[in-house]
Every structure is written in structure tokens, then in C-alpha cells.
Scaffold this motif. Structure first.
Motif, mmCIF file in Angstrom:
data_model
loop_
_atom_site.group_PDB
_atom_site.id
_atom_site.type_symbol
_atom_site.label_atom_id
_atom_site.label_comp_id
_atom_site.label_asym_id
_atom_site.label_seq_id
_atom_site.Cartn_x
_atom_site.Cartn_y
_atom_site.Cartn_z
ATOM 1 N N VAL A 425 0.848 -1.196 0.000
ATOM 2 C CA VAL A 425 0.000 0.000 0.000
ATOM 3 C C VAL A 425 0.885 1.248 0.000
ATOM 4 C CG1 VAL A 425 -1.866 1.215 1.195
ATOM 5 C CG2 VAL A 425 -1.747 -1.280 1.303
ATOM 6 N N ILE A 426 0.724 2.088 -1.007
ATOM 7 C CA ILE A 426 1.578 3.288 -1.128
ATOM 8 C C ILE A 426 0.729 4.488 -1.517
ATOM 9 C CG2 ILE A 426 3.444 4.319 -2.502
ATOM 10 C CD1 ILE A 426 4.437 1.373 -2.830
ATOM 11 N N GLU A 427 0.939 5.588 -0.831
ATOM 12 C CA GLU A 427 0.140 6.792 -1.120
ATOM 13 C C GLU A 427 0.542 7.433 -2.451
ATOM 14 O OE1 GLU A 427 0.450 9.810 1.834
ATOM 15 O OE2 GLU A 427 -1.510 10.659 1.346
ATOM 16 N N GLY A 428 1.804 7.494 -2.725
ATOM 17 C CA GLY A 428 2.284 8.022 -4.017
ATOM 18 C C GLY A 428 2.285 9.537 -4.105
ATOM 19 N N CYS A 429 1.157 10.159 -3.791
ATOM 20 C CA CYS A 429 1.086 11.633 -3.784
ATOM 21 C C CYS A 429 -0.123 12.067 -2.973
ATOM 22 C CB CYS A 429 1.004 12.185 -5.216
ATOM 23 S SG CYS A 429 -0.542 11.825 -6.042
ATOM 24 N N GLY A 430 -0.239 13.368 -2.766
ATOM 25 C CA GLY A 430 -1.349 13.899 -1.981
ATOM 26 C C GLY A 430 -2.609 14.069 -2.834
ATOM 27 N N ASP A 431 -3.704 14.453 -2.169
ATOM 28 C CA ASP A 431 -4.962 14.577 -2.912
ATOM 29 C C ASP A 431 -5.403 16.036 -3.138
ATOM 30 O OD1 ASP A 431 -5.639 15.200 -0.329
ATOM 31 O OD2 ASP A 431 -7.295 13.763 -0.167
#
Ligand code: NOJ
Length: 720
Positions: A425-431
Motif C-alpha cells: 500500500v503506497i500513497e504516491g502523492c497527496g490529494d
């Protein structure tokens, strides 16, 4: 049995005005209760507070019980307060946002969800919900689009009616029912440029055909209360708009229930520039039949004076108060002022979670699938990437007593479904729209490379929609698009999930994504629904209830427009053509679009006859075949066009739909009945009529209509 007329007789004028006043719970408690509007405008004396008849926004049944208890101790008339709340898509257990519910095209599902919400709300100490919101909307920039069921008046009416009946039940005194307040009357969804609270300018023709019908259907279904909207309508704020509140609502529609203002809306008549001071504002609102004032104190400040000056009579005041007392009586408040409110906070049950999960599965819309979905149930190694990969904030705006932290995230849902799989599980970037930090990209790309499948979870934060949250750009945020390109670039076995409270512009994503499943804000069980949908334990069956534009500049864009002249074939821009320089006006995904893992073939559309008179009807039979070996649900839609009429008619108009379950390979004949009232429209003489002539009927969905048939109406109601 309580005698409300007797109570009325002994009430003072200030006590009566109290019954026409509603304030936020934090005025009665020393807590930081939720507030759903601007409290700065509120000035009310401690003395008047004890007369107040209604409360909104409290956090728990314990708070409700405390306020009620203290009130009854102080009130010599022993009139219980009414407690109201925005139970919009669930009270404690949160189900998908209304715009998503619209995509289910399933009023039975809406009924089931609303009944669940009503039961929880009763226990939570609520007796009135400010729902359904049936504002018709064509502009996805408007944040409150998430509260509407979409861009079709007929669909909004069906869904609105289902909510009214489900919340109110057969008998208001029943402890599983609460009263509803339909809102926002009228045309709040027509705010210019999608900017919340903005001016609304609409012709009567457009109002009558698209914007007004759903409110009327909800009132006819028995909605107890209606709320005028914040906006001006053709120059006059709804709360003071005599055409709206008197001519249409009272005289024409015969509505005799309660009218409650929106939050601070009476005082805001001054800001709108139609009242020079508070007294004029109170006068305008009361004169336009607004019975209860929410969260400003113009009635407390000026109504007594206005009665003293004979601007209003005591009989008028009494009439309004009696309506309020009558509702309290019918709700059973005099018999039990706590009416089912628990003594402790209520918990989410397993059973309610199941309802919420099924709803989320049925509301999701599969926008694109090149065959990558459903993923194999035997998948062993996967990556869940993106700002919504492990994000609890997927329950959506207006989530009442729901708690973000109790929602199932996508990652949790997948882990629960595939306990033996290796899941990264990886966020990668913000929203956020202006996020620029790409430092998580490498990790995301490496995980994608090393996985059998990738679930990429993108979208806009849940507080980007809802009240006061308008957007200038509907495009997927730039950084998320870059993340998508990087991840899909290394693993084509990727499904993209999109989360939002409005239609988004997914044009760039569509070019690269192998599959896109739009989840809206799915509620408490969102992640579990995602898992079931992606791995084929549930079959997507949602259809868009609102157009997804190709570019924000197309807004407002909607399927049921009149014929656009000088258009020709869709394609590149040509001089003297109704297309934009950059591209024509076709949306990316039309109203009604939504894929399934099943394949449905529309085989035949047959009419019982090809002509009818006004008192006859035509039976329409549509043969639909599930040609796949996967069971699934399909929404069969019937569209029509009045080919020549005295005013230009929409090129397509949904007049009926049914959601049908098909076994593998099953073929069914779906029947509809076309009657003359379905062919009516608002003409230039301000009459609602049908005109004789030729009509086309189709099935399929907007921009993909199939199996056209024609029939004639021999004599229309305009000839009678
Ligand atoms: C303002 C909103 O416009 C309305 O929809 C809501 O019901 C009230 N606040 C109360 O929260």
C-alpha cells in the motif's frame, strides 16, 4: 390526547414566536456542537432562548435528551422541542452520496437505505431530516451537486419520492419514521457558473420542465416541510419570492405544510438587498408564508412589533404555530418528548454495514474496461497505490453522525477479501489540487512493477464537494495524472478507482487507464464494495445520472438539451458550426453510461400500436438478452423525443426506467406504458400540454440510443 388549540390559547406572543424559531444546539449546551452555517449573524437573548421550539445540529442522543429535559423544566406550556438534522446519506451508518444513489437507478435501494437512516436517526434523537434535496443540477462545478440525484427531473422525482415515503413511513408516530423537509425551493442548483449561493436566472419554461417537478412530486408524496433556497430566483430571493412561495407553492400546488427558512436566510434578505433592515426582512419572509426561521432572529426581534402594527394578524401567527404544534403532536412528541432517543450513543451494526456495502456496489459506475476487470480471484501479489489507497475520508460531505475512521479503506477491503495475498500500500502523492510533491512516485512505480495487478486510487478530497465547495476545474489533479501515467506505464494490469462528489473531467486519464471504476463517495463500507467489485464478487451496474464533461469549459452540459443547430456530425471544429475550437461538444461519458461484466444485447423494441389518442396508452416491450455467462443487473431506459412542437423539445428525454436482474444467458421482455401525460411540456402560453404529432422512442442511453420506433399522438391535450 393533547389539545393543541387549548395550549395555543394560553400562549403569549413570545412563546408563539418561539415555536417559529430554530437554533443550533450549541446555544443550549456548553459544547462545540457542529454548525452548518454562519453563526455570526445570530443575536438572541437568553430570555428568548427558553421559548425556542426547534433545535438543529446536536452531536448525540444524550445532548438531545439534555436539551429537551432542561427545556421542559423551563417551559410552562410543556411543549417539546423538535430536533432536526441533515440526515442526507445515512445517520450513523453512511451510505453513498445522493449523486451516487442516482446512479443506482434503483428506488428500492434508496428506500432501504433511507429506512435504515430513519431508524438510526430516531435513536439518535432526530425527528425531522432536511432531506431529500431534489435540486436539479447541470453544472458539476457546484459543490452541492453531491446532494442531488442528478440532471434528470424524472429520475430526481422518483428518487425524491422514494426518500419521502421511506423516511416518513405510513404513520409519523411510528418510532421508525421521521418527518422530512424537502429542499431547496427552488432552483438552487441553477447557480450561475456553479458558484454556491450565486444568482439563478431561469425562464419559467425551464423551471417548470426541469427544476420544479421533483419538489412537487415530493410534496404530493406527503413531505411535511419545505425549505426555500438561499438563492435569488429571477431577481428575488426564494425566501421572499411571492411567485414561488405563494403563486406556485400555495395557490397552485396547494401546499399547506410547514415552510422553514434555510440557515440565516431571513436575515440574508438584507444582504440580498431586498430588505432595508431586519424588520423588513421578517415582514417579507412571514408574508411569504415562511413559518419557521432557522438561525437568525428576525422573528424574535420584529414579529411582535409587526403584529402590534397590524401588519400581520394574531390569526396569521396562530395559524403558523398550530401547524408546528400539529406536527409535534403527530410525531408523538407530546406523548414522549424523547421519542426513541437512546440514552447512549448508537453503534453501527453488522446488518447496517451490509446495507451500506450493497448500496456502494450498486452505485459504482464502471466507466471504462478494456478487459482487465474483473481481476482474477487467485491474484497473489498486488499494489494499492494513490491518495485514496488507505484513506478513510471516503464517506462524503454531510455525513451526519458518521465517522471517517470507521469506514473501510480500499486497502482494508482488499486485505479482508484476499487475506493470503501480498499487498503493498503506497500513497504516491497527496490529494489536494495544488500538491506537487512527487517524492513518492519511485516507490509507487517499483511496487507497480513488482505486482500482478495495480489498484490506483485517485480523486478529489471529500470536502471539495458539499455546501460552499465550488470548483473552477474538474480535471483530475495534475499530480495524480502524472502518478497514473508513471504507474500504468510500468503495469498495464491496472484498474483506476476514482472518488469524488461530482462528475470529474477524466479525459487524460481515459487515454491511458485500462479500466476506470468511479466510486463517488461510497460511505462506511466503501473499501469492501471496491474489493468485491474489482474481483468479480459483485458486478458493476451503476449508470451515470449526470454527464461527465470532456473539459470544464463545457459546463453546464447535460443530455436533455434541445437540438443544437449548425452542428453537423461530431468532429473537428468547422466555421459556422456549433462546436468548440478544441473539440466538439460531446461529453466524455454521457448520462446513462455505465458498463457491466455482463453483456446485454438490446434485441427488440416493439410497440402495441403506432398511434394513440390522449386517453389511450401504448405498451412498449423491450427485449434484452444477457449474452454473457455472468449474472448482472441492467437499467433498461426508455427515452422519447417530440419531433415537432410549438417550443423546441429536448433531443432526448428519459420517460421511464426499470432496473432488472438477469441470470447468465437470460433474455427478458421489459414492459413500459406510454401515456399522454408523459408527453406534456410547458408551452409558451404557460400551459402544460401535449401536442399532436410524431414522437420517437428509443432505449439504450444518451448518445447511445438504439432500436428507434415512432408513434403518433392523434389529439394532444392542447386541442381539448
Ligand atoms: C444550510 C443548508 O443550505 C441546508 O441544506 C441545511 O439543511 C441547513 N444549512 C441546516 O444544516
Amino acid at each position: 390526547m393533547v389539545d393543541i388549540k387549548k395550549i395555543l390559547k394560553r400562549m403569549t406572543v413570545r412563546e408563539k414566536i418561539g415555536q417559529l424559531s430554530q437554533y443550533n444546539a450549541n446555544l443550549f449546551l456548553d459544547t462545540d456542537a457542529m454548525v452548518t452555517g454562519n453563526m455570526d449573524m445570530l443575536v438572541i437573548s437568553g430570555e428568548d432562548l427558553k421559548y425556542v421550539g426547534h433545535v438543529l445540529n446536536f452531536k448525540s442522543p444524550a445532548e438531545m435528551r439534555q436539551i429537551q429535559k432542561e427545556h421542559l423544566q423551563n417551559d410552562r406550556n410543556k411543549i417539546p422541542m423538535l430536533f432536526m438534522m441533515d440526515v442526507i446519506h445515512g445517520f450513523r451508518t453512511i451510505y453513498p452520496i445522493p449523486l451516487a444513489l442516482g446512479c443506482s437507478f434503483n428506488p428500492d435501494l434508496v428506500t432501504e437505505c433511507s429506512r435504515m437512516a430513519a431508524r438510526e436517526a430516531v435513536k439518535g434523537g432526530v425527528q425531522v431530516t432536511f432531506t431529500p434535496m431534489v435540486d436539479y443540477v447541470r453544472d458539476a462545478r457546484w459543490g452541492r451537486v453531491m446532494e442531488s440525484t442528478g440532471e434528470d427531473a424524472y429520475l430526481n422525482s422518483v428518487m425524491g419520492e422514494a426518500q419521502v415515503r421511506a423516511f416518513q413511513g405510513d404513520d409519523l408516530s411510528d418510532k421508525e419514521s421521521i418527518a422530512v423537509c424537502v429542499k431547496h425551493f427552488a432552483a438552487y442548483g441553477g447557480a450561475e457558473a456553479g458558484r454556491d449561493y450565486n444568482t439563478v436566472e431561469l425562464s419559467e419554461h425551464t423551471l417548470r420542465e426541469h427544476y420544479l417537478p421533483a419538489y412537487k412530486v415530493c410534496l404530493d408524496a406527503g413531505a411535511e416541510i419545505i425549505m426555500p433556497s438561499f438563492n435569488t430566483l429571477n431577481g428575488v430571493p426564494a425566501t421572499a419570492n411571492s411567485w414561488l412561495m405563494k403563486t406556485v407553492l400555495k395557490d397552485e400546488w396547494g401546499f399547506d405544510g410547514i415552510v422553514i427558512s434555510d440557515f440565516g436566510a431571513i436575515k440574508e434578505l438584507i444582504d440580498h438587498g431586498v430588505a432595508q433592515d431586519g424588520k423588513a426582512a421578517a415582514r417579507l419572509a412571514f408574508d411569504n408564508n415562511c413559518n419557521i426561521e432557522m438561525c437568525s432572529a428576525m422573528y424574535f426581534s420584529y414579529l411582535e412589533e409587526l403584529i402590534g402594527e397590524n401588519v400581520f394578524s394574531m390569526a396569521q401567527l396562530d395559524e403558523a404555530v398550530l401547524k408546528v404544534l400539529d406536527l409535534k403532536k403527530r410525531l408523538g412528541m407530546f406523548d414522549n418528548p424523547y421519542r426513541g432517543a437512546d440514552v447512549t450513543d448508537i453503534e453501527i451494526t453488522h446488518e447496517n454495514r451490509e446495507v451500506s456495502r450493497r448500496a456502494a456496489e450498486e452505485c459504482a459506475v464502471l466507466l471504462k474496461n478494456n478487459g482487465v476487470l474483473p481481476f482474477k480471484k487467485s491474484t497473489k501479489k498486488l499494489a494499492v497505490i494513490g491518495p485514496f489507497a488507505d484513506n478513510h475520508n471516503i464517506i462524503g460531505f454531510w455525513s451526519c453522525n458518521g465517522k471517517n475512521e470507521e469506514s473501510v479503506t480500499v486497502a482494508d477491503g482488499i486485505k479482508a477479501l484476499l487475506p493470503d495475498a501480498e499487498i503493498t500500500v503506497i500513497e504516491g502523492c497527496g490529494d489536494e489540487w495544488n500538491d506537487t510533491d512527487t517524492s513518492g512516485f519511485d516507490e509507487a512505480v517499483n511496487a507497480a512493477k513488482a505486482s500482478e495487478v495495480v489498484i490506483l486510487c485517485l480523486g478529489e478530497p471529500q470536502d471539495y464537494s458539499g455546501e460552499g465547495n465550488s470548483r473552477l476545474e474538474l480535471e483530475l489533479h495534475k499530480i495524480q495524472l502524472e502518478l497514473a501515467k508513471a504507474v500504468i506505464g510500468v503495469n498495464r494490469n491496472t484498474a483506476v478507482l476514482t472518488f469524488s462528489g461530482r462528475p470529474m473531467v477524466l479525459t487524460e486519464l481515459e487515454k491511458t487507464a485500462p479500466a476506470i471504476l468511479h466510486m463517488w463517495f461510497p460511505g462506511t463500507e466503501g473499501g469492501m464494495a471496491v474489493a468485491n467489485l474489482l474481483f468479480g464478487f459483485a458486478n458493476p451496474c451503476g449508470k451515470l445520472s449526470m454527464t461527465f464533461p470532456r473539459s470544464t469549459g463545457q459546463c453546464p452540459i447535460y443530455y436533455n438539451h434541445t437540438n443544437i443547430i449548425k452542428y453537423g456530425k461530431p468532429g473537428a471544429h468547422k466555421p459556422y458550426c456549433a462546436s468548440y475550437i478544441e473539440h466538439d461538444n460531446l461529453p466524455l461519458y454521457s448520462f446513462g453510461h455505465g458498463l457491466s461484466y455482463s453483456d446485454f444485447a438490446y434485441e427488440e423494441l416493439a410497440l402495441s400500436k403506432d398511434a394513440m389518442t390522449a386517453d389511450e396508452s401504448i405498451e412498449v416491450s423491450i427485449t434484452v438478452h444477457n449474452t454473457s455467462d455472468i449474472a448482472g443487473k441492467e437499467t433498461v431506459m426508455l427515452y422519447m423525443c417530440d419531433m415537432v412542437a410549438s417550443t423546441a423539445r429536448p433531443v432526448q428525454q428519459l420517460i421511464a426506467f426499470k432496473k432488472i436482474y438477469f441470470e447468465p444467458s437470460e433474455r427478458k421482455v421489459i414492459k413500459f406504458t406510454v401515456t399522454e401525460p408523459m408527453l406534456r411540456f410547458w408551452n409558451n402560453n404557460n400551459e402544460y400540454v401535449s401536442e399532436p404529432g410524431e414522437f420517437r422512442l428509443w432505449t439504450g442511453y444518451a448518445d447511445h440510443l438504439v432500436l428507434e420506433k415512432k408513434f403518433s399522438l392523434m389529439i394532444g391535450s392542447s386541442d381539448v
